[in-house]
Scaffold this active site. Structure first.
Site, short mmCIF file in Angstrom:
data_model
loop_
_atom_site.label_atom_id
_atom_site.label_comp_id
_atom_site.label_asym_id
_atom_site.label_seq_id
_atom_site.Cartn_x
_atom_site.Cartn_y
_atom_site.Cartn_z
N ASN A 6 0.84 -1.20 0.00
CA ASN A 6 0.00 0.00 0.00
C ASN A 6 0.88 1.25 0.00
O ASN A 6 1.57 1.53 0.98
CB ASN A 6 -0.91 0.03 1.23
CG ASN A 6 -1.75 1.29 1.29
OD1 ASN A 6 -2.76 1.42 0.60
ND2 ASN A 6 -1.34 2.25 2.11
N GLU A 7 0.87 1.96 -1.11
CA GLU A 7 1.50 3.28 -1.23
C GLU A 7 2.99 3.29 -0.89
O GLU A 7 3.51 4.25 -0.33
CB GLU A 7 0.74 4.31 -0.38
CG GLU A 7 -0.69 4.49 -0.81
CD GLU A 7 -1.42 5.57 -0.02
OE1 GLU A 7 -0.85 6.10 0.95
OE2 GLU A 7 -2.56 5.88 -0.38
N ASN A 64 -5.55 4.60 -4.82
CA ASN A 64 -6.11 5.40 -3.72
C ASN A 64 -6.21 6.85 -4.18
O ASN A 64 -5.24 7.39 -4.71
CB ASN A 64 -5.21 5.36 -2.48
CG ASN A 64 -5.29 4.04 -1.74
OD1 ASN A 64 -6.21 3.26 -1.95
ND2 ASN A 64 -4.33 3.79 -0.87
#
Length: 418
Positions: A322-323, A373
């Site tokens: 994630n990111e 996102n």
């Protein structure tokens, strides 16, 4: 005898009667140790668990940038007493049963059952039986095999074809079977029994037409769920978990992202029972650290995630990060590991980065699915990329042009509401 911890943050050392039984790194997955040789048959036994949630650049996640590294034993601990020959609880703390479904349709489904075994001695003529049981308690399919079990760890595979399975069909009809695997001696004495709930279903991702469940188009919309509560941290109760599930139902969700780490078993069972499609992921979140130890921590937590959650029909893909932006070599290694452990589910990444160079293009092409996102009015330090919601769709279109054969998903979209 075994001891199983369902969640301890972040690093643990387990001792019994002053001797170290084992260590574990990571706060979100279960872990299990055999303690037979450490026990006193008579008198009291002293169990000690040393826990630390100090910052450690060798354990994922490495810092408090995205989430609080809560410490302590915050999920249940169980003592498992088993026969000397049993279905193994120590294959990365999984159930010891892996149910591989393929060629699933309303007419029939192929099922391979991998049974992980643990034995203190050799055992001949052990009968392994797997029965598939419907809601009414009727056995609809049964397969058995005799085998000789060697001392230590081993495995046995059984195969069967299930005719006219009642399909697990998301929110419309989340039908579950009980799959009961039993070990018995040649005299019929039961050595062990493990029951898994299981649903037959077929998931297909298409880059142009969307997601299909059992060959029918299926809309997926919902929320991203974190496990902590105000004033509770990670030490939430089943009642609090159930409140979250009821909110998901009230919102008419069809899909749930469990961000950004493995969560309590109760939640994945609830997803199965209520027909939510969900994404499961490891806590590879900011910051990324390019070191062998950090990468091995990601690998180990990915193994735990997939092995412990393998049989859940609600889980439709494994998210690798994630990111954060590990090297292409490390991302490829995680992707390959996920495919090795589970060829049936696609892999994903959640990114928040502009794609500007050929290296960026190649990096994003490693997983099967690219998730995005989008936080308009929040991630303004990235410039105009996140300036407004409309730009999110521009980014999606650019991604589609760059990766025409990959499935794209919008995971987190946070809007300002006046």
């Amino acid at each position: 005898m075994f001891i199983r911890f369902e969640g301890v943050g972040m690093e643990s050392v387990v001792k019994l009667n002053g001797k170290e039984v084992g260590k574990h790194e990571g706060a979100y997955a279960a872990f299990c140790f055999e303690i037979t040789d450490f026990l006193k048959i008579e008198g009291e036994n002293l169990l000690e668990v040393e826990v630390s949630n100090l910052k450690n650049d060798n354990v994922v996640p490495a810092a408090y940038d995205l989430q609080t590294r809560f410490g302590g034993i915050y999920r249940p601990v169980k003592i498992l007493v088993k026969e000397p020959t049993c279905i193994s609880p120590i294959d990365y703390a999984s159930s010891g049963i892996y149910l591989h479904q393929s060629n699933v349709s309303a007419k029939q489904a192929d099922l391979k059952i991998d049974v992980m075994l643990e034995s203190l001695n050799s055992h001949s003529n052990v009968n392994i039986t797997t029965a598939i049981i419907d809601h009414k308690g009727k056995i609809i399919n049964k397969v058995e095999q005799k085998t000789n079990i060697t001392k230590g760890s081993s495995s046995v595979s059984l195969n069967t074809v299930v005719n006219k399975p009642h399909l697990w069909n998301g929110r419309k009809d989340p039908y579950l079977y009980n799959v009961e695997t039993t070990l018995t001696t040649k005299d019929g004495d039961v050595l062990d029994k493990v029951t898994e709930t299981f649903g037959f279903r077929h998931i297909k991702f298409t880059p142009n037409d969307g997601l299909f469940l059992n060959e029918e188009y299926y809309d997926v919309y919902g929320v991203s769920r974190w496990q902590d509560w105000a004033d509770e941290g990670f030490a939430v109760t089943k009642k609090q978990d159930s409140i979250d599930v009821e909110l998901m139902k009230e919102l008419n969700c069809t899909g749930i992202r469990f961000a950004c780490y493995q969560q309590d078993y109760y939640m994945y069972n609830a997803m199965d029972e209520n027909g939510f499609l969900c994404l499961a992921e490891i806590p590879l979140t900011p910051p990324n650290i390019e070191s062998e130890a950090f990468h091995n921590s990601s690998r180990n937590q990915l193994k735990e995630l997939i092995k412990q959650l393998y049989n859940h029909p609600s889980i439709i893909l494994w998210n690798l990060l994630n990111e954060v932006h590990p090297s292409a070599e490390n991302l490829q290694d995680l992707n390959d590991l996920a495919k090795e452990l589970d060829p049936s589910r696609p892999t994903a990444i959640v990114y928040n980065k502009k794609i500007e160079t050929e290296e960026d293009v190649n990096w994003h092409a490693i997983p099967d699915i690219i998730c995005s996102n989008k936080y308009p009015w929040w991630y303004n330090h990235y410039g105009d990329v996140y300036a407004n919601a409309a730009y999110s769709m521009i980014v999606i279109k650019r991604l589609k042009n760059t990766y025409p054969m990959q499935f794209l998903a919008l995971l987190n979209l946070v809007l300002e509401v006046a």
